[in-house]
Design an enzyme around this catalytic site. Structure first.
Site, PDB file in Angstrom:
ATOM      1  N   CYS A 259     -14.059  33.789  -5.171  1.00 26.49           N
ATOM      2  CA  CYS A 259     -13.593  34.362  -6.433  1.00 26.49           C
ATOM      3  C   CYS A 259     -12.284  33.683  -6.816  1.00 26.49           C
ATOM      4  O   CYS A 259     -11.309  33.723  -6.049  1.00 26.49           O
ATOM      5  CB  CYS A 259     -13.381  35.865  -6.247  1.00 26.49           C
ATOM      6  SG  CYS A 259     -12.617  36.673  -7.669  1.00 26.49           S
TER       7      CYS A 259
ATOM      8  N   CYS B  10     -14.545  30.382 -12.675  1.00 18.17           N
ATOM      9  CA  CYS B  10     -14.994  31.724 -12.283  1.00 18.17           C
ATOM     10  C   CYS B  10     -16.364  31.536 -11.652  1.00 18.17           C
ATOM     11  O   CYS B  10     -17.235  30.892 -12.254  1.00 18.17           O
ATOM     12  CB  CYS B  10     -15.086  32.633 -13.502  1.00 18.17           C
ATOM     13  SG  CYS B  10     -15.884  34.222 -13.161  1.00 18.17           S
TER      14      CYS B  10
HETATM   15  N1  DGL Z   1     -16.132  35.777  -9.591  1.00 18.53           N
HETATM   16  C1  DGL Z   1     -14.790  36.098 -10.016  1.00 18.53           C
HETATM   17  C2  DGL Z   1     -13.989  34.822 -10.255  1.00 18.53           C
HETATM   18  O1  DGL Z   1     -14.360  33.767  -9.758  1.00 18.53           O
HETATM   19  C3  DGL Z   1     -14.891  37.049 -11.116  1.00 18.53           C
HETATM   20  C4  DGL Z   1     -13.985  37.815 -11.594  1.00 18.53           C
HETATM   21  C5  DGL Z   1     -14.062  39.202 -12.117  1.00 18.53           C
HETATM   22  O2  DGL Z   1     -14.391  40.111 -11.371  1.00 18.53           O
HETATM   23  O3  DGL Z   1     -13.650  39.332 -13.265  1.00 18.53           O
HETATM   24  O4  DGL Z   1     -12.968  34.830 -10.875  1.00 18.53           O
END
Ligand code: DGL
Length: 267
Positions: free
Chosen positions: A73, A184
């Site tokens: 993430c 993301c």
């Molecule tokens: N998968 C997360 C990232 O790479 C997502 C973020 C979220 O929960 O908004 O930033």
């Protein structure tokens, strides 16, 4: 040698795009994946909230005796990686950030784009990455929090979503970039849609394969690659049926065959 699993965490299903790369590249390794679906999205939460939530996910994986933690993430990485490394100094932690260096090296127009969550785009960490690795480029660094909730629900195969995505990409299309880096992990699952919208001239890059290579390097350096047989176990803090259905949709049947179990937990 170390046959303990690799721990992977994300706010939701986005990190499955990183899991897929790791499971494919390190095919002898076991993994434990935790999605904080109950609290997703993290993109618009406060830094302190994200830190407290990501600490719980990290502790959960440590209790499961993982040998390395992958923060799949970008949002958690840019806001909490340094703090988490201080809190848990005994375990290697690999983060996920957009491939700014590769993007700047590959760009001919010296104009690149980065599409992240709001929190990631505005973070000092990301701004420093840009300063360090793309100082010779004009960088369009934009965040959106509109896409993650829909990806999380698997609601991405419809006209309304396509129009929203087109709108979120409009500025990038008009800005003359030749590379778009995804900041993301959820957005990797939109890659073919994004490529279609952006057109053939623009290369779209995600971080998944770079993370898998980095995990291998760290495991090798610690003499901790696995010699045994693998298993992949997924946990979610949210609704298990939704998680299962969305994971199936995003990963596809073949990858789902590798998954041993999926379970709901509260942490
Ligand atoms: N998968 C997360 C990232 O790479 C997502 C973020 C979220 O929960 O908004 O930033």
């Amino acid at each position: 040698m170390n046959n303990n699993p690799i721990g992977i965490l994300d706010s939701g299903v986005g990190g499955l795009s990183v899991w897929k790369e790791i499971a494919g590249y390190l095919s002898n390794e076991s993994t434990i994946y935790i999605a904080d679906s109950l609290n997703c999205p993290y993109g618009s939460k406060s830094n302190e909230q994200i830190y407290q939530l990501s600490k719980r996910l990290t502790q959960f994986l440590i209790d499961k005796k993982v040998k390395i933690i992958v923060i799949a993430c970008n949002t958690i990485t840019v806001l909490c990686l340094n703090k988490l490394r201080k809190d848990y100094p005994k375990i290697p932690i690999v983060g996920t950030v957009p491939v700014v260096k590769t993007a700047s090296e590959r760009s001919k127009s010296k104009k690149i784009g980065i599409l992240s969550t709001e929190n990631t785009a505005q973070s000092e960490y990301q701004k420093n990455l840009i300063k360090k690795f793309a100082s010779d480029c004009n960088v369009v660094n934009i965040g959106t929090d509109k896409l993650v909730p829909l990806i999380e629900k698997g609601k991405i195969d419809n006209k309304v979503f396509d129009n929203l995505l087109k709108e979120e990409l409009r500025y990038f299309r008009e800005s003359g970039i030749d590379i778009l880096a995804l900041g993301c992990t959820h957005f990797t699952f939109l890659r073919s849609k994004i490529e279609r919208i952006m057109g053939k001239e623009i290369v779209v890059l995600d971080s998944g394969s770079a993370i898998a290579r980095q995990v291998k390097r760290v495991l090798e350096a610690n003499n901790a690659l696995s010699s045994g047989s693998f298993s992949h176990v997924f946990y979610t803090t949210g609704n298990i049926e939704t998680f299962h259905q969305v994971a199936k949709k995003l990963l596809g049947k073949e990858d789902m065959k590798m998954v041993k179990s999926m379970e709901r937990i509260s942490i």
